[in-house]
Design a protein around this motif. Structure first.
Motif, PDB file in Angstrom:
ATOM      1  N   ASP A  51     -15.796   9.100  35.474  1.00 52.83           N
ATOM      2  CA  ASP A  51     -17.051   8.859  36.195  1.00 52.83           C
ATOM      3  C   ASP A  51     -17.850  10.148  36.326  1.00 52.83           C
ATOM      4  O   ASP A  51     -19.067  10.159  36.141  1.00 52.83           O
ATOM      5  CB  ASP A  51     -16.788   8.310  37.601  1.00 52.83           C
ATOM      6  CG  ASP A  51     -16.307   6.876  37.620  1.00 52.83           C
ATOM      7  OD1 ASP A  51     -16.451   6.182  36.583  1.00 52.83           O
ATOM      8  OD2 ASP A  51     -15.789   6.454  38.669  1.00 52.83           O
ATOM      9  N   LEU A  52     -17.165  11.234  36.648  1.00 55.31           N
ATOM     10  CA  LEU A  52     -17.844  12.521  36.817  1.00 55.31           C
ATOM     11  C   LEU A  52     -18.506  12.954  35.517  1.00 55.31           C
ATOM     12  O   LEU A  52     -19.666  13.361  35.513  1.00 55.31           O
ATOM     13  CB  LEU A  52     -16.854  13.582  37.297  1.00 55.31           C
ATOM     14  CG  LEU A  52     -17.474  14.957  37.564  1.00 55.31           C
ATOM     15  CD1 LEU A  52     -18.441  14.889  38.747  1.00 55.31           C
ATOM     16  CD2 LEU A  52     -16.392  15.984  37.821  1.00 55.31           C
ATOM     17  N   ARG A  53     -17.798  12.862  34.400  1.00 54.87           N
ATOM     18  CA  ARG A  53     -18.372  13.259  33.109  1.00 54.87           C
ATOM     19  C   ARG A  53     -19.597  12.418  32.757  1.00 54.87           C
ATOM     20  O   ARG A  53     -20.607  12.945  32.300  1.00 54.87           O
ATOM     21  CB  ARG A  53     -17.322  13.167  32.004  1.00 54.87           C
ATOM     22  CG  ARG A  53     -16.257  14.267  32.148  1.00 54.87           C
ATOM     23  CD  ARG A  53     -15.253  14.228  31.060  1.00 54.87           C
ATOM     24  NE  ARG A  53     -15.912  14.473  29.782  1.00 54.87           N
ATOM     25  CZ  ARG A  53     -15.324  14.386  28.615  1.00 54.87           C
ATOM     26  NH1 ARG A  53     -14.053  14.063  28.546  1.00 54.87           N
ATOM     27  NH2 ARG A  53     -15.972  14.633  27.499  1.00 54.87           N
ATOM     28  N   LEU A  54     -19.541  11.111  32.991  1.00 56.67           N
ATOM     29  CA  LEU A  54     -20.698  10.250  32.727  1.00 56.67           C
ATOM     30  C   LEU A  54     -21.868  10.598  33.651  1.00 56.67           C
ATOM     31  O   LEU A  54     -23.024  10.637  33.219  1.00 56.67           O
ATOM     32  CB  LEU A  54     -20.314   8.781  32.884  1.00 56.67           C
ATOM     33  CG  LEU A  54     -19.331   8.227  31.856  1.00 56.67           C
ATOM     34  CD1 LEU A  54     -18.887   6.820  32.238  1.00 56.67           C
ATOM     35  CD2 LEU A  54     -19.940   8.240  30.470  1.00 56.67           C
ATOM     36  N   ASN A  55     -21.559  10.871  34.917  1.00 51.82           N
ATOM     37  CA  ASN A  55     -22.607  11.219  35.871  1.00 51.82           C
ATOM     38  C   ASN A  55     -23.232  12.578  35.555  1.00 51.82           C
ATOM     39  O   ASN A  55     -24.439  12.760  35.743  1.00 51.82           O
ATOM     40  CB  ASN A  55     -22.067  11.193  37.297  1.00 51.82           C
ATOM     41  CG  ASN A  55     -21.714   9.793  37.749  1.00 51.82           C
ATOM     42  OD1 ASN A  55     -22.111   8.812  37.139  1.00 51.82           O
ATOM     43  ND2 ASN A  55     -20.944   9.698  38.813  1.00 51.82           N
ATOM     44  N   ILE A  56     -22.430  13.514  35.064  1.00 59.31           N
ATOM     45  CA  ILE A  56     -22.970  14.815  34.662  1.00 59.31           C
ATOM     46  C   ILE A  56     -23.931  14.623  33.497  1.00 59.31           C
ATOM     47  O   ILE A  56     -25.039  15.172  33.495  1.00 59.31           O
ATOM     48  CB  ILE A  56     -21.847  15.804  34.295  1.00 59.31           C
ATOM     49  CG1 ILE A  56     -21.104  16.250  35.549  1.00 59.31           C
ATOM     50  CG2 ILE A  56     -22.409  17.011  33.547  1.00 59.31           C
ATOM     51  CD1 ILE A  56     -19.865  17.075  35.275  1.00 59.31           C
ATOM     52  N   LYS A  57     -23.522  13.856  32.522  1.00 62.57           N
ATOM     53  CA  LYS A  57     -24.378  13.614  31.356  1.00 62.57           C
ATOM     54  C   LYS A  57     -25.711  13.003  31.797  1.00 62.57           C
ATOM     55  O   LYS A  57     -26.785  13.419  31.357  1.00 62.57           O
ATOM     56  CB  LYS A  57     -23.660  12.709  30.361  1.00 62.57           C
ATOM     57  CG  LYS A  57     -24.387  12.525  29.070  1.00 62.57           C
ATOM     58  CD  LYS A  57     -23.554  11.751  28.073  1.00 62.57           C
ATOM     59  CE  LYS A  57     -24.322  11.581  26.782  1.00 62.57           C
ATOM     60  NZ  LYS A  57     -23.571  10.891  25.770  1.00 62.57           N
ATOM     61  N   GLU A  58     -25.665  12.024  32.681  1.00 63.29           N
ATOM     62  CA  GLU A  58     -26.871  11.386  33.185  1.00 63.29           C
ATOM     63  C   GLU A  58     -27.737  12.376  33.982  1.00 63.29           C
ATOM     64  O   GLU A  58     -28.968  12.396  33.831  1.00 63.29           O
ATOM     65  CB  GLU A  58     -26.482  10.206  34.066  1.00 63.29           C
ATOM     66  CG  GLU A  58     -27.650   9.409  34.593  1.00 63.29           C
ATOM     67  CD  GLU A  58     -27.173   8.226  35.419  1.00 63.29           C
ATOM     68  OE1 GLU A  58     -27.508   8.192  36.622  1.00 63.29           O
ATOM     69  OE2 GLU A  58     -26.485   7.362  34.868  1.00 63.29           O
ATOM     70  N   ALA A  59     -27.115  13.198  34.811  1.00 56.95           N
ATOM     71  CA  ALA A  59     -27.859  14.181  35.604  1.00 56.95           C
ATOM     72  C   ALA A  59     -28.533  15.223  34.711  1.00 56.95           C
ATOM     73  O   ALA A  59     -29.678  15.622  34.955  1.00 56.95           O
ATOM     74  CB  ALA A  59     -26.923  14.869  36.607  1.00 56.95           C
ATOM     75  N   VAL A  60     -27.828  15.653  33.657  1.00 56.37           N
ATOM     76  CA  VAL A  60     -28.396  16.628  32.718  1.00 56.37           C
ATOM     77  C   VAL A  60     -29.593  16.018  31.986  1.00 56.37           C
ATOM     78  O   VAL A  60     -30.642  16.656  31.856  1.00 56.37           O
ATOM     79  CB  VAL A  60     -27.319  17.113  31.722  1.00 56.37           C
ATOM     80  CG1 VAL A  60     -27.943  17.895  30.575  1.00 56.37           C
ATOM     81  CG2 VAL A  60     -26.281  17.953  32.435  1.00 56.37           C
ATOM     82  N   GLU A  61     -29.455  14.788  31.523  1.00 55.22           N
ATOM     83  CA  GLU A  61     -30.559  14.115  30.834  1.00 55.22           C
ATOM     84  C   GLU A  61     -31.771  13.981  31.757  1.00 55.22           C
ATOM     85  O   GLU A  61     -32.908  14.185  31.331  1.00 55.22           O
ATOM     86  CB  GLU A  61     -30.116  12.746  30.332  1.00 55.22           C
ATOM     87  CG  GLU A  61     -29.150  12.816  29.173  1.00 55.22           C
ATOM     88  CD  GLU A  61     -28.524  11.479  28.818  1.00 55.22           C
ATOM     89  OE1 GLU A  61     -28.750  10.480  29.553  1.00 55.22           O
ATOM     90  OE2 GLU A  61     -27.793  11.428  27.821  1.00 55.22           O
ATOM     91  N   GLY A  62     -31.543  13.665  33.019  1.00 55.38           N
ATOM     92  CA  GLY A  62     -32.638  13.552  33.974  1.00 55.38           C
ATOM     93  C   GLY A  62     -33.294  14.889  34.270  1.00 55.38           C
ATOM     94  O   GLY A  62     -34.519  14.987  34.359  1.00 55.38           O
ATOM     95  N   PHE A  63     -32.493  15.931  34.395  1.00 53.35           N
ATOM     96  CA  PHE A  63     -33.019  17.263  34.704  1.00 53.35           C
ATOM     97  C   PHE A  63     -33.862  17.794  33.551  1.00 53.35           C
ATOM     98  O   PHE A  63     -34.898  18.416  33.756  1.00 53.35           O
ATOM     99  CB  PHE A  63     -31.864  18.226  35.008  1.00 53.35           C
ATOM    100  CG  PHE A  63     -32.311  19.577  35.470  1.00 53.35           C
ATOM    101  CD1 PHE A  63     -32.688  19.780  36.786  1.00 53.35           C
ATOM    102  CD2 PHE A  63     -32.351  20.643  34.590  1.00 53.35           C
ATOM    103  CE1 PHE A  63     -33.100  21.034  37.218  1.00 53.35           C
ATOM    104  CE2 PHE A  63     -32.759  21.903  35.016  1.00 53.35           C
ATOM    105  CZ  PHE A  63     -33.136  22.099  36.332  1.00 53.35           C
ATOM    106  N   TYR A  64     -33.419  17.549  32.321  1.00 50.03           N
ATOM    107  CA  TYR A  64     -34.117  18.052  31.132  1.00 50.03           C
ATOM    108  C   TYR A  64     -34.966  16.975  30.459  1.00 50.03           C
ATOM    109  O   TYR A  64     -35.181  17.022  29.257  1.00 50.03           O
ATOM    110  CB  TYR A  64     -33.104  18.606  30.120  1.00 50.03           C
ATOM    111  CG  TYR A  64     -32.467  19.900  30.558  1.00 50.03           C
ATOM    112  CD1 TYR A  64     -33.130  21.104  30.396  1.00 50.03           C
ATOM    113  CD2 TYR A  64     -31.208  19.906  31.131  1.00 50.03           C
ATOM    114  CE1 TYR A  64     -32.550  22.294  30.793  1.00 50.03           C
ATOM    115  CE2 TYR A  64     -30.622  21.095  31.539  1.00 50.03           C
ATOM    116  CZ  TYR A  64     -31.288  22.284  31.369  1.00 50.03           C
ATOM    117  OH  TYR A  64     -30.716  23.456  31.769  1.00 50.03           O
ATOM    118  N   PHE A  65     -35.483  16.015  31.227  1.00 53.00           N
ATOM    119  CA  PHE A  65     -36.207  14.894  30.626  1.00 53.00           C
ATOM    120  C   PHE A  65     -37.407  15.332  29.781  1.00 53.00           C
ATOM    121  O   PHE A  65     -37.767  14.649  28.840  1.00 53.00           O
ATOM    122  CB  PHE A  65     -36.657  13.898  31.696  1.00 53.00           C
ATOM    123  CG  PHE A  65     -37.825  14.374  32.526  1.00 53.00           C
ATOM    124  CD1 PHE A  65     -39.121  14.012  32.183  1.00 53.00           C
ATOM    125  CD2 PHE A  65     -37.615  15.170  33.636  1.00 53.00           C
ATOM    126  CE1 PHE A  65     -40.199  14.441  32.946  1.00 53.00           C
ATOM    127  CE2 PHE A  65     -38.683  15.605  34.402  1.00 53.00           C
ATOM    128  CZ  PHE A  65     -39.977  15.250  34.057  1.00 53.00           C
TER     129      PHE A  65
END
Length: 87
Positions: A51-65
């Motif tokens: 869950d953490l790895r998936l959430n990190i990936k999503e957070a990174v994509e959102g931060f660098y949109f």
């Protein structure tokens, strides 16, 4: 072969200097894993490592949109450092 703390610190500084993200991981008393990016305002959490790895990936994509996403991120705990693709 064991590495010295100085060697690991130098390696971490090199990783940070090549525009890749390093997340420091801690585990809360309730068992939840928390990830905080070093040098960026990115943070997230997850009930499990997956869950953490998936959430990190999503957070990174959102931060660098609106800009280029770094090719990898690293998960840093007190015990080890994991390299993970962002794509």
């Amino acid at each position: 072969m064991a590495r010295s703390l100085v060697e690991l610190t130098l390696n971490l500084r090199y990783i940070e200097s090549i525009q890749q993200l390093v997340f420091e991981i801690t585990q809360e008393p309730d068992g939840v894993y928390v990830a905080v990016a070093l040098g960026e305002s990115i943070f997230t959490q997850g009930d499990t490592w997956e869950d953490l790895r998936l959430n990190i990936k999503e957070a990174v994509e959102g931060f660098y949109f609106d800009s280029q996403i770094p090719s990898h991120y690293f998960l840093k705990t007190q015990a080890f450092l994991l390299k993970c693709p962002t794509i």
